[in-house]
Design an enzyme around this catalytic site. Sequence first.
Site, PDB file in Angstrom:
ATOM      1  N   THR A 159      11.819  -4.269   5.444  1.00 44.37           N
ATOM      2  CA  THR A 159      11.193  -3.041   5.929  1.00 44.37           C
ATOM      3  C   THR A 159      10.569  -2.266   4.774  1.00 44.37           C
ATOM      4  O   THR A 159       9.474  -1.699   4.904  1.00 44.37           O
ATOM      5  CB  THR A 159      12.231  -2.157   6.647  1.00 44.37           C
ATOM      6  OG1 THR A 159      12.780  -2.887   7.737  1.00 44.37           O
ATOM      7  CG2 THR A 159      11.600  -0.872   7.154  1.00 44.37           C
ATOM      8  N   HIS A 183       7.293  -3.777   3.984  1.00 48.58           N
ATOM      9  CA  HIS A 183       6.260  -3.340   4.930  1.00 48.58           C
ATOM     10  C   HIS A 183       5.696  -1.981   4.502  1.00 48.58           C
ATOM     11  O   HIS A 183       4.480  -1.757   4.550  1.00 48.58           O
ATOM     12  CB  HIS A 183       6.855  -3.206   6.335  1.00 48.58           C
ATOM     13  CG  HIS A 183       7.132  -4.515   7.017  1.00 48.58           C
ATOM     14  ND1 HIS A 183       6.150  -5.430   7.309  1.00 48.58           N
ATOM     15  CD2 HIS A 183       8.296  -5.052   7.464  1.00 48.58           C
ATOM     16  CE1 HIS A 183       6.683  -6.474   7.910  1.00 48.58           C
ATOM     17  NE2 HIS A 183       7.986  -6.273   8.009  1.00 48.58           N
ATOM     18  N   HIS A 198      16.791   2.122   1.990  1.00 43.77           N
ATOM     19  CA  HIS A 198      17.903   2.461   2.880  1.00 43.77           C
ATOM     20  C   HIS A 198      19.170   1.634   2.663  1.00 43.77           C
ATOM     21  O   HIS A 198      20.174   1.893   3.314  1.00 43.77           O
ATOM     22  CB  HIS A 198      17.462   2.358   4.348  1.00 43.77           C
ATOM     23  CG  HIS A 198      16.936   1.012   4.740  1.00 43.77           C
ATOM     24  ND1 HIS A 198      15.633   0.642   4.558  1.00 43.77           N
ATOM     25  CD2 HIS A 198      17.553  -0.041   5.302  1.00 43.77           C
ATOM     26  CE1 HIS A 198      15.455  -0.590   4.983  1.00 43.77           C
ATOM     27  NE2 HIS A 198      16.605  -1.039   5.449  1.00 43.77           N
ATOM     28  N   SER A 229      13.867 -10.243  14.818  1.00 45.81           N
ATOM     29  CA  SER A 229      12.572 -10.067  14.165  1.00 45.81           C
ATOM     30  C   SER A 229      11.683  -9.094  14.915  1.00 45.81           C
ATOM     31  O   SER A 229      11.896  -8.799  16.090  1.00 45.81           O
ATOM     32  CB  SER A 229      11.863 -11.418  14.044  1.00 45.81           C
ATOM     33  OG  SER A 229      11.596 -11.940  15.336  1.00 45.81           O
ATOM     34  N   THR A 249      19.120  -4.874  17.692  1.00 46.02           N
ATOM     35  CA  THR A 249      18.673  -3.791  16.805  1.00 46.02           C
ATOM     36  C   THR A 249      19.862  -3.223  16.049  1.00 46.02           C
ATOM     37  O   THR A 249      20.912  -2.940  16.624  1.00 46.02           O
ATOM     38  CB  THR A 249      17.940  -2.681  17.595  1.00 46.02           C
ATOM     39  OG1 THR A 249      17.473  -1.684  16.686  1.00 46.02           O
ATOM     40  CG2 THR A 249      18.828  -2.032  18.634  1.00 46.02           C
TER      41      THR A 249
END
Length: 346
Positions: free
Chosen positions: A44, A47, A67, A267, A292
């Site tokens: 993440t 990204h 994070h 994903s 999730t």
Amino acid sequence: MNGKMKAVVKHHRGFGAELKMVDIPQINDHEVLIKVKATSICGTDVHIYTWDAWSESRVNPPYVFGHEFSGEVAQVGSKVTNVAVGDFVSAETHLVCYECPQCLTGNYHICKNTKIIGVDTDGCFAEYVALPAVNLWKNPKEMPFDTASIQEPMGNAVHTVLAGDVAGKSVAVIGCGPIGIMAAGVAKAAGASQVIALDLNDYRLNLAKEMGATAVINSKNEDPLERISELTDGNGVDVVCEMSGHPAAMNQGFKMVTNGGRVSILSLPVRPVEIDVTNDIVFKGITVQGITGRKMYETWQQVSRLLKSGQVDVTPLITHHFPLEDFEKGFNLMIEGKCGKVVLHP
């Protein structure tokens, strides 16, 4: 605590990030200030760093991102009772509302009002991070800082693999990023009879093998469906853990799963995926699950115990360490796929 600290800041709506001096966060009565000892780079974060379509639609620079971390409690709010100064902690990264229907039935991991640390709020690519005390997880004193920093993504792997029974079953892990690699280790520890890892990157396939994969398939060099058929006597795999997000790979996952099997998807495809629902889902009678985050805090207990017992050893996965100032080296390795988990040290 007053003063300035080093932090990696997503400074603009474009590629890259900058190391800056920013204010040390101030905490409220229910929050804790943590001195970060290790922080690892997640997909993440890549990204956000590369500024793809997802990050463009989700995050709002400038802010401190990151994070995944471990650290020591430096300061506690006046109403905090679950941790004390000096405690060694990591953190659940989903900030939930505790008020929506999902939270009120104990399903905090699918809270409809979830915010994510380092995505929607300031994160941990810094010397200090401030978080609600309820989000903290106490680590065993003997756990290395780098291992403790990757429990959050390992929780994704544990949640995906253990979303159903895997003991004695064949498991395919599609996509060998760090979470996929950890999923291979978790599936083996949970008693899977076969753990088959699929990717296009030989470096990461080798890491998956070190972590417990019994077979690896480079889908660039051989037909994954043919190879899966060979490995399963023509039956297909019992469980597919989809970690790649690639439409072609996801489609193959639905074709390789056996009748009555399970496909668990962690994903995040960046565009719609075309699936043959009639033949690959309905007529097969399979279970499809969206995964999730981590179950709060069941998954954290599972992660901590798997690590403490030695049933899952993440040492092979942690391939690189850098000081926070060299964050660009870490991100370049992640972008190139020439690493496992990269850990930064403020």
